[in-house]
Design a protein around this motif. Structure first.
Motif, mmCIF file in Angstrom:
data_model
loop_
_atom_site.group_PDB
_atom_site.id
_atom_site.type_symbol
_atom_site.label_atom_id
_atom_site.label_comp_id
_atom_site.label_asym_id
_atom_site.label_seq_id
_atom_site.Cartn_x
_atom_site.Cartn_y
_atom_site.Cartn_z
ATOM 1 N N SER A 100 0.842 -1.197 0.000
ATOM 2 C CA SER A 100 0.000 0.000 0.000
ATOM 3 C C SER A 100 0.877 1.247 0.000
ATOM 4 O O SER A 100 1.870 1.319 0.746
ATOM 5 N N PRO A 101 0.559 2.247 -0.816
ATOM 6 C CA PRO A 101 -0.543 2.262 -1.788
ATOM 7 C C PRO A 101 -0.165 1.498 -3.050
ATOM 8 O O PRO A 101 0.959 1.602 -3.535
ATOM 9 N N ALA A 102 -1.109 0.707 -3.555
ATOM 10 C CA ALA A 102 -0.861 -0.073 -4.764
ATOM 11 C C ALA A 102 -0.932 0.834 -5.988
ATOM 12 O O ALA A 102 -1.805 1.697 -6.069
ATOM 13 N N PRO A 103 -0.011 0.690 -6.948
ATOM 14 C CA PRO A 103 -0.039 1.527 -8.153
ATOM 15 C C PRO A 103 -1.272 1.233 -9.000
ATOM 16 O O PRO A 103 -1.744 0.101 -9.061
ATOM 17 N N SER A 104 -1.808 2.256 -9.627
ATOM 18 C CA SER A 104 -2.968 2.095 -10.502
ATOM 19 C C SER A 104 -2.544 1.428 -11.799
ATOM 20 O O SER A 104 -1.668 1.933 -12.507
ATOM 21 N N ILE A 105 -3.155 0.278 -12.119
ATOM 22 C CA ILE A 105 -2.776 -0.439 -13.335
ATOM 23 C C ILE A 105 -3.077 0.389 -14.568
ATOM 24 O O ILE A 105 -2.335 0.353 -15.556
ATOM 25 N N SER A 106 -4.150 1.164 -14.527
ATOM 26 C CA SER A 106 -4.497 1.981 -15.695
ATOM 27 C C SER A 106 -3.440 3.048 -15.953
ATOM 28 O O SER A 106 -3.092 3.331 -17.107
ATOM 29 N N LYS A 107 -2.889 3.627 -14.876
ATOM 30 C CA LYS A 107 -1.859 4.653 -15.044
ATOM 31 C C LYS A 107 -0.544 4.028 -15.512
ATOM 32 O O LYS A 107 0.149 4.595 -16.366
ATOM 33 N N VAL A 108 -0.210 2.869 -14.948
ATOM 34 C CA VAL A 108 1.011 2.177 -15.371
ATOM 35 C C VAL A 108 0.905 1.778 -16.839
ATOM 36 O O VAL A 108 1.850 1.934 -17.622
ATOM 37 N N TRP A 109 -0.252 1.252 -17.202
ATOM 38 C CA TRP A 109 -0.495 0.849 -18.587
ATOM 39 C C TRP A 109 -0.368 2.052 -19.527
ATOM 40 O O TRP A 109 0.305 1.989 -20.557
#
Length: 408
Positions: free
Chosen positions: A165-174
């Motif tokens: 935590s905090p986990a990275p946003s997959i949409s932002k990483v993508w």
């Protein structure tokens, strides 16, 4: 596209392969029988393992040795194999197929799938940290891994149980990966994706074309390459008005379900045979109808496949295998992915059994490469294989290049 972006789309970790599943004991002119040892180098996922087991005769035994390029891929392989071996009493075939494909190809999963993943991660964490026996299943063997590797696997599994935590946003990483990969083409990215699909992927298909919808994980090559572009069920390949009536998702579902069905059938048959042997020793007879009832009493929730073993080796072990006597002339079939070809060398012949078959994944589905680069890659593979003492099995190349060890 700038030169430094040539392979950025494929990434540095191969979560899945760039080719369909292979039956690794039928690569040569004659199907191998008896006890077969197979070496997988960088396969990235268990597609070849599952298909080989599905076509394995009950009179043959199979030992698969797996070398990957990083422990995260090893962890993912263990997870998918653990799921595939889950007993039908714990998870039905339809649910298992759906969960398998969801974990295999999606960057985000449903809440119920997340619960399944966390449960399996707990079991895997307990298994890899057992210093004496490893995983509590005779099919999966992690005891050849170093203690440090097993500690790292334990860390990975625990991150799946409780993500940092905090986990990275997959949409932002993508989106960051896509933006870096496309550069000035980012604003017209949907058109770029369609262009790659129609002008690159479809032109490189052998035989009938299959519609591929969506990009999961790898931002260029779809995970549907592993299970969704070939099938024995010809009804799934029908076309209407020049378009396929079924998608790669439909084909993947059918193929994975059939592979898991074969796995369960072999596992349940093995359990029945073991029960019959035990009952014979006790001079007792147990009817076949009582199999499911007896299975429910077993503390092991995984299927045991008689005659099948999958052993995971350290990530840097390929170059060291020729120095160990136990691996001398051992492997009847050797598979190497496109991402690991650079690790092959002349010493490969020292671990290959007489008449061994070598299959190398080519670069046909690495969409960032030009036609000239794909052809150049095939030539490089040929040079490496011949330098290790292998000769081509066939001159016509498809998705794989296949070779057999030359007799001295």
């Amino acid at each position: 596209m700038c030169a430094y972006r040539t392979m950025d789309g494929a990434g540095c970790v191969t979560w899945w392969g760039f080719s369909p599943a292979l039956d690794l004991v039928s690569l040569g002119a004659v199907r191998q029988k008896g006890r077969v040892n197979v070496l997988l180098v960088g396969s990235g996922d268990p597609r070849h393992i599952l298909k080989t087991i599905a076509h394995l005769s009950y009179t043959d035994t199979l030992h698969v040795w797996v070398v990957e390029n990083c422990l995260e891929v090893v962890a993912r392989q263990l997870l998918l194999l653990y799921l595939a071996l889950t007993h039908p009493r714990s998870m039905g075939l339809q649910e298992k197929t759906e969960v398998f494909l969801e974990i295999f190809g999606n960057s985000e999963v449903r809440s119920q799938t997340e619960q399944v993943l966390r449960h399996m991660a707990r079991q895997l964490s307990l298994g890899v940290t057992n210093t004496l026996t490893g995983l509590n299943n005779s099919c999966l063997d992690t005891t050849h891994l170093r203690f440090k590797d097993r500690d790292d696997l334990d860390r990975i599994f625990k991150q799946w149980i409780r993500p940092p935590s905090p986990a990275p946003s997959i949409s932002k990483v993508w989106d960051s990966r896509v933006r870096q990969h496309l550069g000035t083409r980012y604003d017209s990215r949907l058109g770029c994706f369609d262009w790659d699909l129609m002008m690159k992927l479809h032109q490189r298909h052998r035989g009938d074309r299959v519609a591929v919808r969506g990009y999961w994980g790898d931002i260029v090559s779809s995970p549907y390459l592993s299970f969704g572009i070939e099938t024995d069920n010809k009804t799934l390949m029908k076309t209407q008005n020049g378009q396929h009536t079924k998608t790669a998702q439909d084909i993947s579902y059918h193929n994975v379900q059939e592979l898991l069905r074969s796995l369960s059938s072999r596992g349940l048959s093995s359990s029945h045979e073991e029960m019959q042997e035990a009952n014979a020793q006790d001079s007792l007879e147990v009817p076949t109808s009582s199999l499911s009832e007896d299975a429910q009493k077993s503390p092991n929730e995984l299927l045991t496949l008689c005659g099948v073993n999958v052993t995971f080796l350290p990530v840097d072990s390929l170059s060291k295998l020729p120095d160990k006597q136990k691996y001398s002339c051992l492997f009847d079939s050797i598979y190497c992915s496109a991402s690991m070809v650079h690790q092959l060398g002349p010493s490969l012949r020292l671990i290959a059994a007489p008449k061994a078959v070598l299959a190398v994944e080519l670069a046909d589905y690495l969409l960032d490469l030009s036609k000239e680069q794909v052809a150049g890659f095939s030539e490089k593979v040929d040079d490496i294989a011949r330098g290790a003492g292998f000769k081509p099995l066939e001159e016509v190349r498809g998705i794989f290049a296949t070779y057999t060890l030359q007799e001295e």
